[in-house]
Scaffold this active site. Structure first.
Site: not given
Ligand SMILES: *Cc1c(COP(=O)(O)O)cnc(C)c1O
Length: 338
Positions: A78-80
């Protein structure tokens, strides 16, 4: 001198500057602060925004200066950061390769399919997977393997490395952000006791602190640990400060005495919200209609709220670094207090 040096670095503008500095009177009344301001870096325009937009400007600037036509980056599922890379590449015509690492144990289907992962795919990135989440060198080595494959096909890949030994170009975005916030405070005649920022890779915390001290601002900056405990994070931020000085070819502007950290809200671990973090998320949504995430901003706001309760009538600024899309990778029980 600092500003001149910063301007010499290749940079590709990606967003709306400056971001708003928003007053949060309902939260202040609820918690007993004189004033709370929120620096809205979640509102900066590129595909849901966030702190990685400021950071990406310097990586993309460097990549384009080197003639790259593909960009490789690694991060949590879920890396931005990787979503922001996908967005920047889409807009500027680079192929984007994203490597997703398994950093959260027993992820749900939503965590693996929705939120930022959905956006990565929507933005046209090519996804790769890396089974471990705590091996920064291994993750970088695997990016090199992917890059070799691209070179063999005639591409010119640019790698955004994960390991902290690489020059923290992204931190320059937060040197700039500290200067921007200082100007806003002067314009609006605002003084505060402390500024709260998240402390993960250290590009945000280290960069902000460097810029803040670099222009002579002595207000304390408190980092809320989101990835590792304070004893491990302290040397990391100190190293970041030195690296930033090296990048800008300046004497360091901030030192170990300037690094303040709390890891009180890190537990149960990266990407997971404990009770105080869930409370901070609920309060901020219900008092100001501002959305926090469980990974970064929830932990930063929880640290700020604790400080306000311990120091009535204080004045603070909290840096909102974005991260909204990741909440759709979580369930109701992960985010909402019982
Ligand atoms: C990555 C991230 C952070 C942490 O920033 P670092 O520069 O890695 O310390 C904080 N907030 C959000 C929303 C992020 O995506």
């Amino acid at each position: 001198m600092l500003i001149e040096k910063l301007c010499e670095k290749p940079r590709k503008h990606l967003w709306h500057q400056p971001t708003p500095l928003e007053h949060a009177p309902n939260l202040a009344a609820e918690l007993g602060a004189a004033n709370i301001w929120i620096k809205r870096d979640d509102c900066n325009g590129l595909a849901f925004g966030g702190n990685k937009v400021r950071q990406m400007e310097y990586y993309l600037g460097d990549a384009l200066a080197q003639g790259a036509d593909a960009l490789l980056i690694t991060g949590a599922v879920q890396s931005n950061f990787v979503r922001t890379a996908a967005a920047a590449c889409a807009k500027h015509g680079l192929q984007c390769h994203i490597q997703l690492e398994n950093r959260v144990s027993k992820p749900s289907e939503a965590y693996e399919q929705s939120g930022n992962v959905l956006l990565d795919k929507m933005l046209g990135a090519i996804l790769h997977y890396f089974p471990v989440g705590e091996d920064e060198e291994g993750a970088d080595r695997n990016l090199e393997v992917i890059a070799d494959g691209l070179r063999a096909k005639g591409r010119k890949p640019y790698i955004v490395h994960l390991h902290p030994s690489h020059p923290p170009l992204g931190a320059l975005g937060y040197v700039d952000a500290a200067i921007e916030l200082s100007h806003q405070m002067q314009e609006q005649d605002i003084n505060v006791d402390t500024v709260f920022v998240p402390s993960g890779s250290g590009n945000t915390h280290g960069g902000f602190l460097y810029g803040w001290r670099g222009i002579g601002n002595e207000t304390p900056v408190m980092g809320s640990c989101v990835r590792r405990g304070a004893s491990l994070q302290q040397p990391r931020i100190e190293a970041r400060l030195e690296q930033i000085g090296d990048l800008l070819q300046l004497e360091s502007a901030a030192y170990s005495k300037d690094v303040h950290l709390t890891d009180e809200f890190l537990a149960p671990g990266y990407g997971v919200a404990g009770p105080a973090v869930k409370e901070a998320i609920a309060l901020t949504a219900q008092k100001e209609a501002i959305i926090l995430d469980p990974v970064y901003t929830g932990k930063t706001f929880a640290a700020a709220f604790k400080y306000v309760r311990d120091n009535p009538d204080c004045n603070i600024i909290i840096l909102h670094t974005g991260g909204g899309p990741s909440i759709f990778g979580y369930g109701i029980g992960d985010l909402i207090p019982k």
